[in-house]
Write a protein that holds these residues in place. Structure first.
Motif, short mmCIF file in Angstrom:
data_model
loop_
_atom_site.label_atom_id
_atom_site.label_comp_id
_atom_site.label_asym_id
_atom_site.label_seq_id
_atom_site.Cartn_x
_atom_site.Cartn_y
_atom_site.Cartn_z
N CYS A 124 0.78 -1.25 0.02
CA CYS A 124 0.05 -0.18 0.05
C CYS A 124 0.82 1.16 0.26
O CYS A 124 0.72 2.23 -0.84
N ARG A 152 -0.18 2.84 -3.87
CA ARG A 152 -1.39 3.75 -3.70
C ARG A 152 -1.14 5.05 -2.84
O ARG A 152 -1.36 6.39 -3.08
N ARG A 153 -0.45 4.81 -1.72
CA ARG A 153 -0.35 5.69 -0.93
C ARG A 153 0.84 6.68 -1.10
O ARG A 153 0.91 7.97 -1.02
N LYS A 200 -0.49 9.27 -3.87
CA LYS A 200 -1.22 10.32 -3.24
C LYS A 200 -0.51 11.35 -2.54
O LYS A 200 -0.50 12.43 -2.78
N ARG A 201 0.50 10.85 -1.85
CA ARG A 201 1.18 11.77 -0.86
C ARG A 201 2.39 12.41 -1.83
O ARG A 201 2.58 13.54 -1.60
N GLY A 214 -5.52 2.91 2.35
CA GLY A 214 -6.06 3.75 1.60
C GLY A 214 -7.10 3.69 0.50
O GLY A 214 -7.21 4.49 -0.59
N GLU A 258 -10.02 6.26 0.68
CA GLU A 258 -9.69 7.65 0.35
C GLU A 258 -9.50 7.61 -1.18
O GLU A 258 -9.86 8.56 -1.83
N GLU A 289 -9.98 12.34 3.54
CA GLU A 289 -8.55 11.59 3.62
C GLU A 289 -8.60 10.49 4.96
O GLU A 289 -8.16 10.88 6.15
N PRO A 335 -7.38 7.58 5.80
CA PRO A 335 -6.22 7.13 6.69
C PRO A 335 -5.69 8.06 7.72
O PRO A 335 -5.27 7.71 8.66
N ASP A 336 -5.59 9.34 6.99
CA ASP A 336 -5.11 10.35 7.91
C ASP A 336 -6.09 10.69 9.27
O ASP A 336 -5.37 10.69 10.26
#
Lengths: 154, 236
Positions: free
Chosen positions: A39, A43-44, A47-48, B77, B80, B88, B90-91
């Motif tokens: 993840c 995906r994360r 996004k980040r 995630g 989101e 968001e 997970p945040d």
């Protein structure tokens, strides 16, 4: 981050291979293998940080294996293995093991007998739950372990 | 929050400042349940990401933080990614984890993190034991054909590459140190590992502790400066 360079595990392996610093033998593993997108690398990270590491590990797999397939769904739509976010150390083991059922169904459906993964949490989760879901002989390999196993050296 | 209070929640009386930094502060959630459908762990212990978002939107932040749900979720995630309102989630989960009193953080997460902050690694492993383990594993590699010259370069000043070590690799999985080391050797890499603050994990990510993450990252930067290294390999 200008003070020094940083590289991910993917960047470094690709650099070694492309620069000819290591040579790999693609014929050492014959059985069907598959890959799990962690993840946070996929995906994360997308996004980040605006970039998910989807292509890089697949290119490395192509240098090591002639016979591997993707899980479905994969890349940004993958399903979490259930071992992330500290789940392996939170003590909620029953929940974590149940969480992994969909991932294990994917692996069953792929027919693969080797799982390659570049994440310590995923690696720990697969080894912990594979017998429970009927794949006691699934070989779980770090991506860099696969590369080391395929090294043409000396 | 007492049950009595929870019955009196009304949209007008929400305490908004606490959630001001959260993107859902204005109750953006459409209750569409796309997140619930996407979540691989929805249904376990009655967890459901939509319930978390609803609790927050209704001001029941304490109830959400006291529940097991933020720790059942792995912050993968999926929710989101699918949320049409860009919440968001997970945040939110990570911030809820941060609200837990540190002695109520489940499992070994807080113990490992406290060890890391105190000693530089999650195990509280003394430096001499760490060095002994690395050299022991290096000696095993040197017995393999083609690796006779292999040694582990510890604290090598001016090396090209610094690596960190996941604590389990000097605990129960020492054989897994060998993969990268063999690759480095074959590639002719000029690499090193620090004998202090070598920990490659940062459990503040899991416990919602930003300050702990800053400390752990700062120590790696200190090692880069102290040893004058050009490139850092991000922890695996």
């Amino acid at each position: 981050m200008k003070e020094f360079e940083t590289v991910t595990v993917f960047d470094l392996l690709i650099r070694y291979i492309k620069d000819g610093r290591i040579r790999l033998d693609r014929t050492r593993f014959e059985g069907l293998a598959t890959y799990h997108d962690p993840c946070n690398y996929g995906r994360r990270a997308q996004k980040r940080f605006g970039h998910g590491f989807f292509e890089e590990p697949r290119w490395i797999l192509d240098q090591c294996l002639e016979n591997w397939v993707d899980l479905h769904p994969c890349r940004e739509n993958q399903i979490c293995c259930g071992g992330g976010g500290g789940a392996l150390t939170s003590g909620y083991n029953e929940e974590r093991i149940y969480y992994g059922r969909r991932k294990m169904e994917q692996i069953h459906a792929s027919g693969a007998r080797m799982m390659v993964v570049p994440c310590h949490s995923c690696h720990g989760q697969f080894n912990n739950i594979k017998a429970k879901y009927g794949l006691p002989d699934l070989s779980v390999k770090y991506l860099w372990e696969l590369v080391a196993d395929c090294l043409v050296w000396p | 929050m007492t049950p009595e209070n929870s019955l009196r929640i009304s949209i007008e009386n929400l305490e908004r400042t606490r959630c001001a930094q959260w993107p859902h502060a204005q109750d953006n959630c459409l209750t569409c349940a796309m997140c619930s459908g996407a979540c691989p762990v929805a249904g376990v212990d009655d967890f459901d990401p939509r319930k978390i978002v609803r609790l927050i939107s209704m001001g029941m932040t304490d109830a959400a933080a006291d529940s097991r749900w933020p720790w059942i979720c792995t912050m993968c995630g999926k929710c989101e990614q699918i949320c049409p309102m860009g919440i968001e989630i997970p945040d939110i989960i990570r911030r809820l984890r941060a609200m837990r009193a540190r002695d109520k953080v489940p499992g070994i997460l807080q113990d490992g993190l406290a060890n890391a902050l105190r000693t530089g690694n999650n195990l509280g492993l003394p430096k001499e034991d760490f060095v002994f383990i690395l050299e022991d594993v290096a000696a095993e590699i040197a017995e393999e054909p083609g690796f006779e010259e292999f040694t582990v370069p510890i604290d090598k000043e001016g090396a090209a590459l610094l690596t960190t070590i996941h604590n389990k690799l000097v605990n129960t999985h020492t054989d897994d140190l060998k993969h990268w080391w063999k690759i480095f050797h074959a590639a002719g890499e000029d690499w090193t590992v620090a004998s202090d603050n070598w920990e490659g994990t940062s459990w503040g990510y899991f416990t919602g502790d930003d300050e702990a993450m800053r400390v752990m990252a700062g120590r790696i930067v200190e090692n880069m400066r102290r040893l004058k290294i050009k490139t850092l390999l991000w922890p695996e």
